[in-house]
Write an enzyme that holds these catalytic residues in place. Structure first.
Site, PDB file in Angstrom:
ATOM      1  N   ALA A  91      -1.340  10.843   3.151  1.00 48.15           N
ATOM      2  CA  ALA A  91      -0.013  10.422   2.716  1.00 48.15           C
ATOM      3  C   ALA A  91       0.485  11.365   1.619  1.00 48.15           C
ATOM      4  O   ALA A  91      -0.299  12.096   1.017  1.00 48.15           O
ATOM      5  CB  ALA A  91      -0.032   8.987   2.205  1.00 48.15           C
ATOM      6  N   LYS A  92       1.780  11.331   1.367  1.00 47.07           N
ATOM      7  CA  LYS A  92       2.377  12.080   0.263  1.00 47.07           C
ATOM      8  C   LYS A  92       3.758  11.507   0.014  1.00 47.07           C
ATOM      9  O   LYS A  92       4.325  10.818   0.872  1.00 47.07           O
ATOM     10  CB  LYS A  92       2.500  13.573   0.608  1.00 47.07           C
ATOM     11  N   GLY A  93       4.316  11.813  -1.142  1.00 45.61           N
ATOM     12  CA  GLY A  93       5.649  11.334  -1.429  1.00 45.61           C
ATOM     13  C   GLY A  93       6.035  11.614  -2.855  1.00 45.61           C
ATOM     14  O   GLY A  93       5.329  12.327  -3.580  1.00 45.61           O
TER      15      GLY A  93
END
Length: 411
Positions: free
Chosen positions: A99-101
């Site tokens: 995931a990333k953000g």
């Protein structure tokens, strides 16, 4: 970033003849949450901010990845980094997906109060995605232990009880792990030492260039100098680069940067451009800053024998191909800089069990996981006569593809 993530994935998938259906699923993110939200500023005005959270894949476990507060953050960049996290967790065999953000902002222009209000509001916007069993954020560019503490508190207030396992990279007093801050740099050195032993490179006295003197670069440089006896001849930060052919006293240089905010002006080093620094003849080059540092435009100037990727995607695919032709050894990011997510995994486990380890225990387990992963990658590279990067992707992809095969599809 998306190009980097997919290029090496496709190369490994083709070599392994992965089923096209699985390949198609892994090519795109599993889900994306795009949010826009107001924050009350110190002067009483209201300002709108935008952010997002990307889940690339969760077939092997909860999503795991950092949150960036960065003005130029793009969805494409976050999607590529989320994919890299899938491979990174898989290559070291952690039960996570990628995931990333983050939020499009410059945290340096915000007061502490504004930063806290932004963080708490952003947390409420993405709260339907995050949680110890779903998605566990961690610090990244522009975020730190304090930001993670605010996220953990906001999530806990909504739940009605303390949930330390919702994020990692927290202060130890509220559930953070010993050794988390130094883990990425330590991991870089652990992997480099294993590789050096394989190729007969004596790291004692080896000349090292560290591109990026932040958290990762400082720890790596310090260990290379004080533990392995290497000579760090050049370092840099955003403001500039410095060079000393006789090597730096890393502790003294670190203290100087803490006092001044930069390595520029350090009295025991001479100024050098970032470009000339990368072109220095050295045994080991450690890109520890940001992505796309070595490209097709400057790769021909590289004179390092070994490059160990302490940052995410510091080498573009075009440059990587040229480095292979030149015979430069590259230890890939998804293996070399996985120390941070490994100790994040330890923190998550400790929070779930409410049983905490010492720094010595954390370091011992970190080294054990990295040595095992390196052995597996190196063996695969030798068996298939491929570079370490390709072998690392092959190992990671095989684990994700196997998980898909065993789990099947619902409904």
């Amino acid at each position: 970033m998306q190009e980097v993530a997919t290029h090496f994935y496709e190369e490994a998938a083709e070599l392994m003849k992965i089923d096209q259906g699985v390949r198609d699923q892994l090519y795109v993110p599993q889900r994306i949450l795009d949010v826009h939200f107001p924050v009350k500023m110190d002067d009483g005005s209201v300002k709108m901010f935008s952010g997002f959270r990307v889940h690339h894949n969760t077939v092997r476990g909860p999503a795991k990845g950092g949150l960036r507060y960065y003005p130029n953050l793009t969805l494409e960049q976050a999607s590529g980094l989320a994919m890299l996290m899938t491979w990174k967790t898989a290559v070291v065999n952690l039960p996570f997906g990628g995931a990333k953000g983050g939020v499009l902002c410059d945290p340096k222009t915000l007061s502490k109060g504004e930063l806290e209000r932004l963080t708490r509001r952003f947390t409420t916007e993405i709260i339907l995605l995050i949680g110890p069993e779903r998605d566990i954020p961690a610090p990244d560019l522009g975020t730190d232990e304090q930001v993670m503490a605010w996220i953990m508190d906001t999530y806990s207030m909504v739940k009605g009880y303390s949930v330390p396992a919702v994020v990692t990279g927290k202060p130890p007093v509220i559930g953070g792990s010993a050794g988390r801050r130094r883990a990425p740099g330590r991991g870089v050195v652990f992997v480099l030492r294993e590789f050096a032993d394989r190729i007969g490179l004596d790291l004692r006295g080896a000349r090292v260039v560290v591109h990026g003197f932040g958290k990762v670069g400082v720890t790596a440089a310090y260990m290379l100098e004080h533990v392995l006896g290497s000579t760090v001849i050049a370092v840099c930060d955003r403001s500039g680069a410095i060079y000393n052919p006789n090597g730096f006293d890393i502790r003294d240089l670190y203290n100087y940067k803490e006092e001044t905010g930069t390595v520029v002006g350090y009295p025991h080093g001479e100024p050098i451009s970032h470009a000339d620094m990368l072109a220095l003849e050295c045994d080991v080059l450690v890109p520890a800053s940001v992505e796309n540092i070595i490209t097709a435009d400057n790769v021909e100037t590289i004179r390092a024998r070994v490059i160990v990727e302490a940052a995410n995607a510091p080498i573009t695919p075009a440059a990587d191909a040229i480095l292979r032709e030149k015979g430069v050894h590259v230890i890939p990011d998804i293996l070399a800089n996985s120390g941070g997510v490994i100790v994040s995994y330890f923190e998550w486990v400790q929070d779930l069990q409410s049983f905490f380890w010492t720094d010595e225990q954390v370091t011992q387990q970190l080294r054990k996981i990295l040595v095992r992963a390196f052995d597996q990658v190196y063996t695969l590279a030798q068996e298939h006569n491929v570079p370490l990067r390709v072998a690392a992707y092959m190992l990671a992809l095989s684990r994700v593809a196997t998980a898909y095969k065993l789990r099947g599809f619902y409904p």
